[in-house]
Design a protein around this motif. Structure first.
Motif, PDB file in Angstrom:
ATOM      1  N   CYS A  38      -3.006  -1.286   3.174  1.00 25.62           N
ATOM      2  CA  CYS A  38      -4.702  -0.665   3.236  1.00 25.62           C
ATOM      3  C   CYS A  38      -5.177  -2.467   3.924  1.00 25.62           C
ATOM      4  O   CYS A  38      -5.467  -3.304   3.468  1.00 25.62           O
ATOM      5  CB  CYS A  38      -5.167  -0.449   2.284  1.00 25.62           C
ATOM      6  SG  CYS A  38      -4.528   1.443   1.741  1.00 25.62           S
ATOM      7  N   PRO A  52      -0.649   4.708  -4.305  1.00 24.72           N
ATOM      8  CA  PRO A  52      -0.247   3.819  -3.898  1.00 24.72           C
ATOM      9  C   PRO A  52       0.204   2.655  -5.408  1.00 24.72           C
ATOM     10  O   PRO A  52      -0.138   3.459  -5.927  1.00 24.72           O
ATOM     11  CB  PRO A  52      -1.952   3.393  -4.185  1.00 24.72           C
ATOM     12  CG  PRO A  52      -2.742   5.058  -4.524  1.00 24.72           C
ATOM     13  CD  PRO A  52      -1.200   6.052  -4.495  1.00 24.72           C
ATOM     14  N   ASP A  71      -8.967   5.208   0.058  1.00 26.28           N
ATOM     15  CA  ASP A  71      -8.238   4.361   0.779  1.00 26.28           C
ATOM     16  C   ASP A  71      -9.212   3.095   1.618  1.00 26.28           C
ATOM     17  O   ASP A  71      -8.724   1.957   1.992  1.00 26.28           O
ATOM     18  CB  ASP A  71      -6.957   4.136   0.495  1.00 26.28           C
ATOM     19  CG  ASP A  71      -7.150   5.240   2.502  1.00 26.28           C
ATOM     20  OD1 ASP A  71      -7.745   5.592   2.470  1.00 26.28           O
ATOM     21  OD2 ASP A  71      -5.883   4.537   3.548  1.00 26.28           O
TER      22      ASP A  71
END
Ligand SMILES: [Zn+2]
Length: 241
Positions: A20, A59, A92
């Motif tokens: 990210c 994640p 995200d």
């Protein structure tokens, strides 16, 4: 302006590892974040904050990867972050907002409307209102302004700092935008999720089929999701949902 490139959320998708990508910009008007990745509350409560999507993007959710912790590690205070410019409201990209409750959050009016009053099924599934339950100070923008550097429309956010511009690029989401930052020797275009794979730009390889499928499946407008003009420097070549 000095720009720091942060990874605020490693993802272990079925095909590749991704990051990210978040920009931390030092301006004369304090710190500015471009997107925010996952935040401390996401790490503490992944099920409640991220919902089912977390099973798809997997994640890592390491507290050390949050913008809050990385900014502190650089010697700044979280209160130094005065503005956060968001490309779009996927989970995200906005998870870190709650870690900077005093910051102004800049987003296109179209994206804020999509998040708060979703219409399409993809919108109802993708946005998580719990991530803005702390009632951030939202500043809506209409980037349908002047043509700018090859883009059809852009708006320089002069109230934040000269050299930061919101560039309208709907497609991935209803109000998706890119953020251009004057880094001195070059401009950086943080393009959010306007494309998923570097092959979209360089044409040197083929994007994984699963990526192309998910890119199409999740796009709000598939026709406009992949339009990118020539640009001297891109960021976000590694993207996420
Ligand atoms: Zn996205």
């Amino acid at each position: 302006m000095k720009v720091h490139h942060l990874n605020c959320g490693s993802l272990n998708t079925p095909t590749e590892s991704m990051v990210c990508h978040v920009l931390l910009v030092e301006t004369d008007n304090g710190l500015v974040l471009v997107d925010s990745g996952f935040g401390l509350q996401d790490v503490a409560d992944p099920a409640g904050r991220l919902g089912f999507t977390r099973h798809l993007v997997k994640p890592v959710l390491d507290e050390a990867e949050t913008a809050a912790r990385q900014i502190e590690a650089l010697g700044f205070a979280r209160a130094d972050v005065r503005h956060i410019v968001i490309t779009h409201f996927d989970i995200d990209h906005i998870g870190g907002l709650a870690d900077f409750p005093a910051a102004q959050v800049h987003v296109t009016a179209a994206e804020w409307l999509a998040a708060t009053a979703p219409k399409a099924l993809t919108e109802k599934l993708r946005y998580r209102q719990v991530q803005w339950a702390h009632r951030p100070n939202i500043v809506e923008h209409d980037p349908r302004g002047e043509p700018w550097r090859g883009f059809a429309a852009a708006k320089e956010l002069v109230d934040i700092a000269p050299g930061i511009a919101l560039v309208s690029l709907p497609g991935h989401t209803r109000g998706h935008a890119c953020v251009a930052v004057d880094a001195g020797q070059r401009w950086i275009l943080h393009c959010g999720d306007a494309f998923y794979h570097r092959s979209t730009l360089d044409g040197q390889s083929a994007a994984p089929r699963l990526w192309r499928a998910s890119e199409t499946l999740i796009a709000f407008n598939r026709k406009f999701g992949r339009i990118m003009p020539a640009w001297p420097s891109f960021t976000g070549a590694v993207n996420r949902t």
